[in-house]
Design an enzyme around this catalytic site. Structure first.
Site: not given
Length: 273
Positions: A42, A145
């Site tokens: 991330s 996602h």
């Protein structure tokens, strides 16, 4: 992104790659311990490992006007999304809610902090957030996602799209994920690996159908059409190279977070070209 590497479709220049398929929260934690030579990460988590890792200039996941979303259970058939005049009320309502988040090191969580400020939350695995909101464990959920495409079918409504908000706020794409490489690897090897990864991305984009077929076994509750759409959102020109706007987006995202007090001691952001 990694189809060509995994299946030896390109020249790997004598390097051998071992693939570890793990969720992003686990990879963030492993990067904190410097366990992997190369890892997806991330962008939020990169702030905490920038002293040990450099960002590869390819492999990014950027949301250009779209990104993680906040959802809640559907209440009416045709809910209108908030206007700018209602934005303050929307934010205040969310601050007074409990929001299920997929991890405190995710870029989605940092983006929501920049949008809301302080808010109440519970940490839930990303693929269990819908269930947590349905059960009433949380009033709303922060979705990453494929949930960004399946939330309506699952019975939820979108409250805010953080990528859309960020684009209006800054004019930049929202940096979500990237690939990092350890700084203790010799610079010529890092350059080699960056070139191999870019070649793999190029091969996947040029042979899209077979690359999507390769990725399908890892898709959660997505058919080929939906998986193809999701891949198109996050494997694109920014994935080939951040470019100036992508690099500016990372500096702005992490800089704003540091200024707001959400990140401490951000090391220099380094890219491997």
């Amino acid at each position: 992104m990694f189809y060509a590497i995994a299946k030896n479709k390109i020249d790997l220049r004598g390097y051998r790659f071992e693939h570890r398929l793990e969720d992003i929260q686990t990879l963030n934690e492993r990067a904190m311990r410097s366990e992997l030579h190369i890892s997806a990460i991330s962008i939020h988590a990169y702030a905490y490992v920038a002293d040990k890792y450099a960002l590869l200039s390819c492999g990014a996941s950027m949301g250009d006007g779209y990104g993680p979303i906040v959802i809640r259970k559907q209440k009416t058939p045709n809910v209108q999304r908030s206007t700018s005049n209602e934005d303050n009320d929307l934010r205040e309502g969310l601050r007074n809610s409990v929001i299920a988040i997929p991890g405190k090191m995710t870029s989605a969580y940092l983006a929501l902090q920049l949008y809301l400020g302080d808010f109440k939350h519970v940490i839930v695995p990303f693929d269990q957030i819908f269930d947590a909101v349905k059960r009433g464990d949380a009033d709303a959920g922060l979705i990453i996602h494929e949930g960004q495409l399946t939330y309506e079918k699952a019975g939820f409504q979108r409250i805010v799209d953080l990528g859309e908000w960020w684009k209006k706020e800054t004019g930049l794409p929202l940096p979500l994920g990237g690939n990092v490489i350890r700084k203790d690897i010799p610079s010529e090897v890092r350059q080699d690996l960056c070139e191999i990864m870019r070649e793999s991305i190029d091969f996947g984009l040029a042979h899209r159908d077979e690359a999507v077929e390769h990725a399908l076994p890892y898709a959660r509750d997505m058919n080929k059409k939906l998986a193809n759409k999701f891949i198109g959102m996050y494997v694109n020109d920014f994935t080939r190279d951040y470019g100036e706007s992508g690099r500016a987006a990372i500096r702005r995202f992490l800089g704003d977070a540091q200024h707001a007090g959400y990140i401490d001691n951000l090391a220099e952001i380094e890219f491997v070209d």
